[in-house]
Design a protein around this motif. Structure first.
Motif, PDB file in Angstrom:
ATOM      1  N   ILE A   1     -42.268  40.180   4.590  1.00 10.14           N
ATOM      2  CA  ILE A   1     -43.521  39.436   4.494  1.00 10.14           C
ATOM      3  C   ILE A   1     -43.297  38.261   3.560  1.00 10.14           C
ATOM      4  O   ILE A   1     -42.788  38.432   2.454  1.00 10.14           O
ATOM      5  CB  ILE A   1     -44.649  40.335   3.940  1.00 10.14           C
ATOM      6  CG1 ILE A   1     -44.819  41.568   4.839  1.00 10.14           C
ATOM      7  CG2 ILE A   1     -45.962  39.547   3.848  1.00 10.14           C
ATOM      8  CD1 ILE A   1     -45.747  42.616   4.281  1.00 10.14           C
ATOM      9  N   ARG A   2     -43.620  37.072   4.017  1.00  8.96           N
ATOM     10  CA  ARG A   2     -43.338  35.890   3.190  1.00  8.96           C
ATOM     11  C   ARG A   2     -44.611  35.085   2.958  1.00  8.96           C
ATOM     12  O   ARG A   2     -45.400  34.865   3.880  1.00  8.96           O
ATOM     13  CB  ARG A   2     -42.286  35.016   3.868  1.00  8.96           C
ATOM     14  CG  ARG A   2     -41.039  35.839   4.182  1.00  8.96           C
ATOM     15  CD  ARG A   2     -39.915  34.973   4.656  1.00  8.96           C
ATOM     16  NE  ARG A   2     -38.866  35.832   5.207  1.00  8.96           N
ATOM     17  CZ  ARG A   2     -37.754  35.361   5.742  1.00  8.96           C
ATOM     18  NH1 ARG A   2     -37.561  34.049   5.821  1.00  8.96           N
ATOM     19  NH2 ARG A   2     -36.854  36.197   6.212  1.00  8.96           N
ATOM     20  N   ILE A   3     -44.750  34.640   1.725  1.00  7.62           N
ATOM     21  CA  ILE A   3     -45.909  33.814   1.378  1.00  7.62           C
ATOM     22  C   ILE A   3     -45.610  32.375   1.771  1.00  7.62           C
ATOM     23  O   ILE A   3     -44.542  31.847   1.459  1.00  7.62           O
ATOM     24  CB  ILE A   3     -46.190  33.907  -0.127  1.00  7.62           C
ATOM     25  CG1 ILE A   3     -46.615  35.329  -0.492  1.00  7.62           C
ATOM     26  CG2 ILE A   3     -47.249  32.893  -0.544  1.00  7.62           C
ATOM     27  CD1 ILE A   3     -46.818  35.552  -1.967  1.00  7.62           C
ATOM     28  N   VAL A   4     -46.549  31.752   2.467  1.00  8.64           N
ATOM     29  CA  VAL A   4     -46.384  30.338   2.815  1.00  8.64           C
ATOM     30  C   VAL A   4     -47.601  29.569   2.325  1.00  8.64           C
ATOM     31  O   VAL A   4     -48.656  30.151   2.042  1.00  8.64           O
ATOM     32  CB  VAL A   4     -46.231  30.136   4.341  1.00  8.64           C
ATOM     33  CG1 VAL A   4     -44.906  30.684   4.823  1.00  8.64           C
ATOM     34  CG2 VAL A   4     -47.389  30.770   5.097  1.00  8.64           C
ATOM     35  N   TYR A   5     -47.417  28.262   2.225  1.00  5.01           N
ATOM     36  CA  TYR A   5     -48.515  27.432   1.777  1.00  5.01           C
ATOM     37  C   TYR A   5     -49.194  26.735   2.954  1.00  5.01           C
ATOM     38  O   TYR A   5     -50.324  26.301   2.851  1.00  5.01           O
ATOM     39  CB  TYR A   5     -48.016  26.411   0.755  1.00  5.01           C
ATOM     40  CG  TYR A   5     -49.142  25.702   0.061  1.00  5.01           C
ATOM     41  CD1 TYR A   5     -50.063  26.435  -0.695  1.00  5.01           C
ATOM     42  CD2 TYR A   5     -49.327  24.341   0.186  1.00  5.01           C
ATOM     43  CE1 TYR A   5     -51.118  25.822  -1.307  1.00  5.01           C
ATOM     44  CE2 TYR A   5     -50.385  23.718  -0.433  1.00  5.01           C
ATOM     45  CZ  TYR A   5     -51.280  24.461  -1.177  1.00  5.01           C
ATOM     46  OH  TYR A   5     -52.335  23.854  -1.775  1.00  5.01           O
ATOM     47  N   SER A   6     -48.468  26.642   4.071  1.00  2.58           N
ATOM     48  CA  SER A   6     -49.095  26.033   5.245  1.00  2.58           C
ATOM     49  C   SER A   6     -48.480  26.605   6.507  1.00  2.58           C
ATOM     50  O   SER A   6     -47.430  27.253   6.455  1.00  2.58           O
ATOM     51  CB  SER A   6     -48.915  24.508   5.225  1.00  2.58           C
ATOM     52  OG  SER A   6     -47.622  24.189   5.705  1.00  2.58           O
ATOM     53  N   THR A   7     -49.134  26.336   7.637  1.00  2.00           N
ATOM     54  CA  THR A   7     -48.611  26.810   8.916  1.00  2.00           C
ATOM     55  C   THR A   7     -47.265  26.149   9.218  1.00  2.00           C
ATOM     56  O   THR A   7     -46.452  26.718   9.943  1.00  2.00           O
ATOM     57  CB  THR A   7     -49.590  26.480  10.052  1.00  2.00           C
ATOM     58  OG1 THR A   7     -49.930  25.097   9.952  1.00  2.00           O
ATOM     59  CG2 THR A   7     -50.851  27.317   9.947  1.00  2.00           C
ATOM     60  N   GLN A   8     -47.037  24.971   8.654  1.00  2.00           N
ATOM     61  CA  GLN A   8     -45.754  24.298   8.879  1.00  2.00           C
ATOM     62  C   GLN A   8     -44.598  25.116   8.313  1.00  2.00           C
ATOM     63  O   GLN A   8     -43.515  25.176   8.892  1.00  2.00           O
ATOM     64  CB  GLN A   8     -45.766  22.896   8.240  1.00  2.00           C
ATOM     65  CG  GLN A   8     -46.706  21.913   8.922  1.00  2.00           C
ATOM     66  CD  GLN A   8     -46.389  21.751  10.395  1.00  2.00           C
ATOM     67  OE1 GLN A   8     -45.248  21.531  10.774  1.00  2.00           O
ATOM     68  NE2 GLN A   8     -47.403  21.890  11.237  1.00  2.00           N
ATOM     69  N   ASP A   9     -44.835  25.739   7.156  1.00  2.00           N
ATOM     70  CA  ASP A   9     -43.795  26.594   6.574  1.00  2.00           C
ATOM     71  C   ASP A   9     -43.523  27.781   7.496  1.00  2.00           C
ATOM     72  O   ASP A   9     -42.384  28.198   7.669  1.00  2.00           O
ATOM     73  CB  ASP A   9     -44.232  27.124   5.199  1.00  2.00           C
ATOM     74  CG  ASP A   9     -44.441  25.999   4.192  1.00  2.00           C
ATOM     75  OD1 ASP A   9     -43.774  24.956   4.329  1.00  2.00           O
ATOM     76  OD2 ASP A   9     -45.269  26.170   3.289  1.00  2.00           O
ATOM     77  N   ALA A  10     -44.585  28.324   8.074  1.00  2.00           N
ATOM     78  CA  ALA A  10     -44.421  29.471   8.975  1.00  2.00           C
ATOM     79  C   ALA A  10     -43.620  29.059  10.215  1.00  2.00           C
ATOM     80  O   ALA A  10     -42.727  29.781  10.662  1.00  2.00           O
ATOM     81  CB  ALA A  10     -45.783  30.024   9.380  1.00  2.00           C
TER      82      ALA A  10
END
Lengths: 334, 363
Positions: free
Chosen positions: B112-121
């Motif tokens: 599970i990874r924390i992202v700041y935006s959908t672009q990171d995902a």
């Protein structure tokens, strides 16, 4: 391709010896270390301060420093905040196989630079290498010994009603500089980590006043957590003024963006001092002459109201409680 | 700092407070809908500055807080599937579901990874072609366009291992539900700023028209909020409720047409499960049929255990403005940010976390 650290470098073999002799000894050279006996042996007298800390920062290089500089400054600062003059450090490396020798050399060089700047010697050390995945590139442990000059009694429990709170400079620089490099959060920010050895600043302060009651470096948990520790340990109230707390614009901007409060963001080169009211201006003036204290500011005072709590007068003229950091700092979502 | 300090000006703040005091002759009850407003209000001590006639309640505008237990459970179940990477906004990590949390699942080896935006995902999906990357799509109209854009990008770039668990919710429909429930009598609503930057001011027009409740769209700085309160008090005193925009630098009456276009293209209105309220028709978004293959709900088969609610937690009542965190028996005693029982204590924009952090219950 860059030469890398192999498991064999930690096996006690010829490769281990070569690593120590080529990569650690020359930059850190001093007679106590060079003996390479099982222990460093030296004479000591007086009251001692002894501390230890492990460093696992990710990434190991960040704007304004690296894990090596951090490992030296962090332990030096822990000694200095007890009023001790730091003298000797131990240095223990746990390396994940695959770290490049180039990276290792850079880190050892910055360890040396930080130790030299603060007149501290690294007199014993250890190196272990672990399988890939068993550590994250590099972990460092440092322990430190310092001597406490006569008449110095500094503790978080010593704050007295009427004392002034002095902060040595801008807050949040380290936390934001490191955060800006993390995966998933990469953003460009002009701020550098404030990672620095504060022992010389502290000794100048102690020369100026004998009534410095508490000293602490607000690392993880930030300024808010340090002030809460003082309030609880000393069983006093603390009032600070938002207006007086210096924060770099770029740190403020990053905090706005990420939903953080700079009061809770980590520092690695700042200190908070609780000083008798009459001496506060004098200590502040001395701090401002030091490179690591030129942004220092009196941010508040100790009161006998709301014991154990920290209250902040906001810019808007209201006041609110400043609690300890709860849990992990996470970016906000909307 | 430019564009921030102007909105924190102490002198102007004092003038606005004086104006509110002058205007306010009778008690008014206002709700700040948005969690961001709750935090800004507490952090700046705004409630203390307001005259006793002005009461402020916190509303349901925190996307983490209104996410139902069933949806948290589903996120965790997805994260526990083999060859799956779940990406999420950080605030979701600690929210307790019926049996676990994403944070605990991560400690038990789920990726599970924390992202700041959908672009990171999306980037994580590109970097891990052998894995399925699921984005936990919580949020309101503010977040929806960025998720829509990510889905369109994934389609154009043929990123076939990217999925969205779509839990998006809509603000105006839930405001209507709160008003229809009639549990609290409101005089005015501080309407969300970021949501309105997308949808504009028109979707709120039914509120003054049908319910006689004043609406002012507010920004998130102290002066923004004080100005909005002053405008609301003025409307109530005049007896002429309407929708006004105090957050003019961010919100236009028509909203952001490009963002609305993206949402319209990718999503259609659906029912949504709101914590404390239940399933509300036409209050959420789901992927349109053309984009169904990105829908994690459809792409993965998961087994769900029965949903359990935490005993004694009144997050649902708090989200409806019926109770405040100080009314909760668990607050501070059992429930804290370290050991949250309900989501309002987890999210940085949750009312309980704000009350706890800024000590409002201490007066």
């Amino acid at each position: 391709m860059d030469e890398t650290i192999l498991l064999a470098h930690g096996s006690g073999s010829r490769l281990s010896h070569e690593l120590i002799e080529k990569n650690f000894l020359p930059p850190l050279a001093n007679p106590l270390l060079a003996k390479l006996d099982d222990s460093a042996v030296f004479n000591f007298s007086g009251r001692l301060a002894f501390t230890t800390d492990s460093y696992v920062v990710n990434p190991i290089f960040f704007p304004g420093g690296d894990i090596g500089k951090l490992a030296v400054c962090g332990t030096i600062n822990d000694l200095a905040m007890s009023g001790a003059t730091p003298l000797y450090l131990s240095l223990s490396f746990i390396i994940e196989e695959g770290l490049t020798l180039g990276e290792l050399n850079r880190i050892v060089a910055s360890i040396n630079a930080a130790a030299e700047e603060s007149d501290v010697k690294i007199i014993t050390g250890d190196t272990k290498v672990v399988n890939r995945g068993s550590a994250d590139k590099l972990f460092i442990n440092t322990s430190g010994i310092g001597i406490i000059p006569k008449g110095i009694d500094i503790s978080g429990a010593n704050a007295r009603v009427g004392d002034r709170i002095i902060l040595s400079g801008t807050i949040g620089d380290h936390g934001i500089a490191v955060m800006s490099q993390r995966e998933g959060l990469k953003f460009s920010v002009s701020v550098q980590s404030d990672c620095a050895p504060l022992n010389k600043l502290v000794s100048q302060m102690l020369e100026t006043s004998s009534r410095i009651h508490c000293l602490r470096d607000p690392t993880r948990g930030g300024l808010a957590t340090t002030l809460n520790e003082f309030a609880r340990q000393s069983e006093v109230g603390i009032v600070i003024e938002e207006e007086q707390i210096p924060v770099h614009d770029s740190v403020r901007a990053a905090c706005e963006l990420l939903g953080f409060d700079p009061l809770y963001v980590a520092n690695e080169g700042k200190l908070v001092a609780v000083v008798a009211c009459d001496d506060a201006e004098k200590v502040l003036a001395k701090m401002k002459q030091n490179h690591y204290g030129y942004n220092a500011s009196i941010i508040g005072k100790v009161t006998d109201e709301h014991k154990g709590r920290v209250i902040m007068k906001t810019r808007m003229g209201a006041s609110r409680i400043v609690d300890m950091l709860s849990g992990e700092l996470l970016p906000r979502i909307c | 700092m430019k564009f921030i300090d102007e909105y924190r000006d102490v002198e102007l703040g004092g003038k606005l407070v004086a104006k509110i005091e002058r205007l306010s002759t009778r008690p008014v009850r206002l709700m700040e809908f948005c969690g961001g407003h709750t935090v800004a209000t507490m952090r700046n001590g705004i409630r203390q500055l307001l005259p006793a006639t002005v009461e402020m309640l916190s509303g349901p505008g925190c996307p983490v807080c209104v996410t139902a237990n069933a949806d948290i459970d589903k996120s965790i179940a997805l994260a526990c599937l083999p060859d799956v990477i779940v990406t999420t906004f950080g605030d979701m990590m600690k929210v307790p579901g019926s049996y676990s949390s994403l944070q605990r699942a991560r400690a038990e080896m789920a990726d599970i990874r924390i992202v700041y935006s959908t672009q990171d995902a999306l980037q994580i999906a590109r970097d891990n072609p052998a894995k399925s990357v699921i984005f936990i799509g919580i949020g309101f109209e503010t977040t929806a366009p960025t998720i829509a854009a990510a889905v369109l990008q994934a389609e154009q770039q043929r990123i076939e291992n990217f999925f969205v668990l779509c839990l998006l919710k809509l603000c105006p429909p839930i405001m209507k539900v709160l008003l229809d429930l009639g549990e609290i009598k409101l005089d005015g609503i501080v309407c969300p700023g970021h949501v309105s930057a997308i949808i504009g001011s028109r979707p709120y027009e039914f509120i003054p028209r049908d319910y006689g409740v004043a609406c002012v769209i507010s920004g998130f700085e102290p002066l923004d909020i004080l100005l909005s309160v002053a405008m609301l008090v003025e409307q109530v005193e005049d007896g002429k409720p309407k929708v006004e925009i105090a957050y003019r630098r961010g919100v236009k009456a028509d909203g952001n047409r490009q963002a609305l276009g993206l949402m319209e293209k990718v999503f259609e209105v659906s029912s949504a499960d709101w914590r404390g309220i239940g399933i509300v028709p036409a209050s959420g978004l789901k992927l349109r049929k053309e984009y169904e293959r990105f829908d994690a709900d459809q792409a993965f088969a998961i087994e769900m255990k029965p949903v359990r609610e935490a005993k004694g937690c009144i997050c649902g009542d708090i989200l409806r403005g019926v109770k405040t965190p100080a009314d909760c028996k668990l607050f501070r005693r059992v429930c804290s940010p370290e050991n949250p029982v309900g989501p309002c204590m987890v999210s940085s924009e949750g009312a309980c976390a704000a009350y706890y952090q800024y000590g409002v219950d201490y007066g």
